[in-house]
Scaffold this motif. Structure first.
Motif, short mmCIF file in Angstrom:
data_model
loop_
_atom_site.label_atom_id
_atom_site.label_comp_id
_atom_site.label_asym_id
_atom_site.label_seq_id
_atom_site.Cartn_x
_atom_site.Cartn_y
_atom_site.Cartn_z
N VAL A 23 3.95 51.72 -24.40
CA VAL A 23 4.27 50.98 -25.52
C VAL A 23 4.76 49.54 -24.88
CG1 VAL A 23 5.90 50.61 -27.11
CG2 VAL A 23 5.17 52.91 -26.81
N ALA A 24 5.13 49.38 -23.74
CA ALA A 24 5.57 48.36 -23.20
C ALA A 24 4.40 47.46 -22.70
CB ALA A 24 6.43 48.48 -21.78
N ALA A 25 3.33 47.88 -22.58
CA ALA A 25 2.17 47.23 -22.04
C ALA A 25 1.31 46.59 -23.27
CB ALA A 25 0.95 48.37 -21.25
N ILE A 26 1.57 47.53 -24.33
CA ILE A 26 0.83 46.91 -25.49
C ILE A 26 1.69 45.82 -26.18
CG2 ILE A 26 0.58 47.59 -28.18
CD1 ILE A 26 -0.44 50.41 -26.82
N THR A 27 3.01 46.04 -26.37
CA THR A 27 3.75 44.90 -26.93
C THR A 27 3.94 43.67 -25.87
OG1 THR A 27 5.76 45.85 -25.79
CG2 THR A 27 5.32 46.53 -27.98
N ASP A 28 3.55 43.89 -24.70
CA ASP A 28 3.49 42.76 -23.69
C ASP A 28 2.33 41.86 -24.20
OD1 ASP A 28 5.98 43.18 -22.59
OD2 ASP A 28 5.16 44.09 -20.84
N ARG A 29 1.05 42.75 -24.18
CA ARG A 29 -0.08 41.93 -24.83
C ARG A 29 -0.14 41.35 -26.08
NH1 ARG A 29 -2.46 46.61 -22.23
NH2 ARG A 29 -2.78 47.75 -24.24
N ALA A 48 0.75 52.35 -33.44
CA ALA A 48 1.06 53.01 -34.54
C ALA A 48 1.04 54.60 -34.23
CB ALA A 48 -0.06 52.95 -35.76
N ALA A 49 0.12 55.06 -33.49
CA ALA A 49 -0.04 56.53 -32.98
C ALA A 49 1.44 56.62 -32.15
CB ALA A 49 -1.13 56.63 -32.29
N LEU A 50 1.49 55.60 -31.28
CA LEU A 50 2.85 56.10 -30.23
C LEU A 50 3.95 56.01 -31.14
CD1 LEU A 50 1.77 53.69 -27.38
CD2 LEU A 50 1.66 56.28 -27.47
N ALA A 51 3.97 55.01 -32.11
CA ALA A 51 5.36 54.87 -32.73
C ALA A 51 5.76 56.01 -33.67
CB ALA A 51 5.53 53.53 -33.74
N THR A 52 4.36 56.84 -34.26
CA THR A 52 4.91 57.86 -35.02
C THR A 52 5.18 59.09 -33.92
OG1 THR A 52 2.83 57.17 -36.19
CG2 THR A 52 3.35 59.56 -36.32
N ASP A 53 5.02 59.04 -32.73
CA ASP A 53 5.35 60.04 -31.87
C ASP A 53 6.96 59.83 -31.52
OD1 ASP A 53 6.15 61.72 -29.69
OD2 ASP A 53 4.26 60.96 -28.46
N ALA A 54 7.62 60.81 -31.65
CA ALA A 54 9.04 60.98 -31.54
C ALA A 54 9.58 60.27 -30.37
CB ALA A 54 9.57 62.44 -31.55
N THR A 100 18.30 40.69 -32.94
CA THR A 100 19.16 40.85 -31.77
C THR A 100 18.19 40.39 -30.47
OG1 THR A 100 20.07 43.01 -32.77
CG2 THR A 100 19.86 42.89 -30.14
N PRO A 101 18.75 39.49 -29.49
CA PRO A 101 18.03 39.03 -28.59
C PRO A 101 17.71 40.37 -27.53
CG PRO A 101 20.29 38.43 -28.43
CD PRO A 101 20.24 38.95 -29.65
N GLY A 102 16.78 40.30 -26.62
CA GLY A 102 16.62 41.14 -25.66
C GLY A 102 16.05 42.53 -26.24
N MET A 103 15.36 42.56 -27.39
CA MET A 103 14.94 43.97 -27.79
C MET A 103 13.84 44.39 -27.06
SD MET A 103 14.10 44.40 -31.67
CE MET A 103 15.72 43.44 -32.36
N ARG A 104 13.00 43.66 -26.46
CA ARG A 104 11.94 44.03 -25.76
C ARG A 104 12.53 44.97 -24.36
NH1 ARG A 104 9.62 45.98 -22.09
NH2 ARG A 104 7.59 45.54 -21.24
N SER A 105 13.71 44.64 -24.00
CA SER A 105 14.29 45.27 -22.77
C SER A 105 14.48 46.86 -23.03
CB SER A 105 15.44 44.57 -21.99
OG SER A 105 16.45 44.39 -22.96
N ARG A 106 14.71 47.09 -24.41
CA ARG A 106 14.93 48.47 -24.74
C ARG A 106 13.60 49.50 -24.61
NH1 ARG A 106 18.51 47.32 -30.32
NH2 ARG A 106 19.85 45.87 -29.48
N ILE A 107 12.51 48.86 -24.55
CA ILE A 107 11.29 49.51 -24.53
C ILE A 107 11.17 50.19 -23.11
CG2 ILE A 107 8.86 49.52 -24.90
CD1 ILE A 107 9.16 47.54 -26.73
N THR A 108 11.19 51.49 -23.06
CA THR A 108 10.95 52.10 -21.58
C THR A 108 9.56 52.94 -21.61
OG1 THR A 108 12.40 54.28 -22.55
CG2 THR A 108 13.42 52.15 -21.51
N ASP A 109 9.09 53.09 -22.66
CA ASP A 109 7.83 53.82 -22.35
C ASP A 109 6.87 52.84 -21.92
OD1 ASP A 109 5.05 54.45 -23.72
OD2 ASP A 109 6.22 56.37 -23.87
N PRO A 110 6.02 53.47 -20.81
CA PRO A 110 5.10 52.20 -20.12
C PRO A 110 4.02 51.72 -21.13
CG PRO A 110 5.54 54.17 -18.58
CD PRO A 110 6.23 54.47 -20.04
#
Length: 599
Positions: free
Chosen positions: A295-301, A257-263, A283-293
């Motif tokens: 955010v990516a680690a949290i969403t993977d967990r 939530a804190a990261l999503a608030t960050d621009a 939309t398929p492949g939405m995970r691939s759009r995440i480039t922030d390391p």
């Protein structure tokens, strides 16, 4: 995958027919052994005397061997093959039985890889149909040398294919019934979700609490985790809330939530997409759009599989004011069309909750500004220290009619008052202002006792038809040779309290008298009570919000207040105010508090 360049356009249309493929999916859940179809394949082998027999279900990119005998490994173990290896696809495409003595002489079949891999030479296949007559596969016999299939063998194969078709129709009927049952259960669950959501959101006007409740309900039934973002003002900062169905992920969700608030967060871009479209996006492949390391680690967990973005739409402004990101774990199926409809409805109901919260805050702010503008700025009086607090209720749509007042008389005495006009809205606050001004105008410059002043006030309210049903305590403080003399009148209000210099507390109970402004002239004048007070005492006037509790009697609330006073005797007046307010029960009413410290 199938190499479609080897399939004609006409065959491709048949093989990819959605209705036919739906039947194939209903018959077989995958390349698994099927005892019923295995027995049919073994029966064909005995009756036709063919080394290889199979019940083949033809999909859009592979052929499933639901029943088989004589098929060598690895095809036997895999129970499936790509369509490039399938003879039975030609039965499906042609819509009729196919009998070939030597496939090496058949232009459509001579390049098939199974000729080399399993030695398939002769082929005979009869169509298997679904209840709509669509061909879902073939019952086939294969020989490993050229063979002329006899009419009786062809007829037998056709009859047994009919048996397979009957089994297919039965399975499809069962599957359709199960799908209907699951759909009904799902529809019921989704209606329950929407009902729970509506009830839960209607029970709070606090935006943060509404978003938390939304997340909890959605992750209980519709998705594994979610991100909610609301920006009430265009271009304004977004409020972001997250939730996960697994309590162990709470810390991750808080950080997300804190990261999503960050621009810089990639999730913000996803949520903005819903603003542009105004409708749910799967939309398929939405995970691939995440480039922030991070955010990516949290969403993977958390598990990032199927995802859907849903706009939160304002029913008043008729535009998106936020978005809801719904995510399932990778091992779950994509969101269905029914779930998309439910999610869209969630977005609409969430938008209504946001608007209700916004309107509530606007009205509450307007009422608070009005009420505070009517409250007195306490005067500076030698020898008397005045301290006041006002707190609006935690519940309810607006503030009410609680008030306090203090002013010096020309003779040197001081008038103090606390009152409570019935109601919890702007009208109550406006009526409170009228009543306070009437008290001031009627009492200033007069030396009558408070009982007589309230009696005159009753006549004024009655004569002028002022709709002001209210409780009040009006007191006059006079300095005497040995301390102070306080005279007071009580119109249906909680009793004043006196904290004495030694820390003891007096409760100034008097016989009850009617409220002000009941619309009837009083038969008897109001009475005045008198007390002599030593220097160093503190008089406490308050409204009922400070002592009332739905689960306790008023006497118990006053006793609790007295105990707080005793425990905090000797503390500065401001600290004493804070302690008294902190001890108040959960506030369902406004609180006005006035402390008069006599030095």
């Amino acid at each position: 995958m199938l190499q479609w360049d080897v399939i004609s356009d006409a065959d491709r249309v048949v093989l990819t027919d959605p209705r036919r493929l739906r039947s194939v999916r209903r018959i077989a859940g995958g390349p698994l052994p099927d005892d019923a179809f295995d027995r049919v394949a073994m029966l064909v082998r005995k009756l036709v005397d063919a080394p290889i027999c199979a019940v083949c279900l033809v999909g859009d990119d592979r052929q499933i061997l639901s029943g088989q005998t004589g098929v060598p490994d690895p095809l036997s173990s895999a129970r499936e093959m790509p369509l490039t290896h399938s003879f039975s696809r030609h039965v499906v495409a042609a819509g009729a039985m196919l009998v070939v003595s030597d496939v090496r002489t058949e232009p459509r079949m001579r390049d098939n890889p199974v000729i080399q891999e399993i030695g398939a030479i002769a082929y005979a296949g009869a169509p298997i149909t679904d209840p709509d007559g669509l061909i879902v596969g073939a019952l086939c016999a294969v020989d490993q040398e050229p063979r002329v299939w006899t009419p009786s063998e062809v007829a037998l194969l056709s009859e047994l294919a009919e048996v397979c078709s009957s089994e297919v129709c039965l399975r499809i009927a069962r599957a359709a019934a199960e799908e209907a049952r699951r759909a009904a259960e799902s529809a019921h669950q989704q209606l329950e979700l929407l009902a729970d959501l509506t009830e839960s959101l209607a029970a709070t006007m606090d935006m943060d609490e509404a978003m938390r409740r939304l997340g909890d309900i959605v992750t209980a039934t519709l998705a594994d985790w979610c991100v909610v973002a609301v920006a009430e003002d265009p271009g304004g900062s977004a409020l972001v809330s997250t939730a996960h169905g697994d309590p162990d992920r709470a810390a991750d969700m808080e950080r997300l939530a804190a990261l999503a608030t960050d621009a810089r967060a990639d999730l913000r871009a996803m949520l903005r997409a819903a603003h542009r479209t105004g409708r749910p996006i799967r939309t398929p492949g939405m995970r691939s759009r995440i480039t922030d390391p991070e955010v990516a680690a949290i969403t993977d967990r958390a598990g990032f599989g199927a995802a859907m973005i849903v706009p939160i739409v304002s029913p008043v402004r008729r535009r998106p004011i936020g978005a809801l990101l719904l995510v399932n774990r990778p091992d779950r199926e994509d969101f269905s069309a029914a779930e998309e409809w439910t999610a869209a409805e969630v977005g609409r109901r969430a938008g209504l909750a946001v608007e209700n919260s916004r309107l509530y805050r606007e009205q509450r702010h307007m009422a608070e500004v009005l009420q505070r503008s009517l409250l007195t700025e306490l005067p500076q009086i030698p020898g008397i220290q005045l301290h006041a607090r006002y707190l609006p209720a935690q519940d309810g749509a607006a503030v009410g009619g609680d008030w306090y007042d203090a002013f010096a008389q020309p003779d040197g005495s001081v008038m103090v008052a606390v009152g409570d006009v019935s109601g919890h809205d702007i009208e109550a606050a406006a009526t409170m202002g009228q009543l306070r001004n009437l008290v001031r105008g009627d009492a200033y410059g007069r030396d009558e006792e408070p009982g007589a002043l309230l009696t005159d006030l009753d006549r004024t309210l009655y004569g002028l038809h002022v709709p002001a049903s209210a409780t009040a305590v009006l007191a006059r403080v006079r300095r005497s040779a040995s301390g102070y003399k306080i005279s007071f009148a009580n119109a249906g209000h909680p009793p004043p309290l006196l904290l004495q210099p030694d820390g003891s507390v007096q409760v100034w109970w008097v016989p009850p008298e009617p409220l002000l402004g009941l619309g009837l002239p009083l038969r008897e004048p109001r009475t005045t009570a008198r007390r002599w007070v030593p220097p160093g005492s503190t008089l406490i006037l308050y409204t009922d919000g400070l002592v009332e509790d739905r689960e306790q009697l008023l006497d118990e609330g006053i006793a609790r207040l007295s105990e707080v006073l005793r425990a905090n005797a000797g503390r500065p007046a401001d600290d004493l105010c804070t302690s008294l307010l902190a001890a108040a029960p959960r506030r369902s009413d406004d609180i006005a508090l006035l402390l008069v410290h006599l030095t």
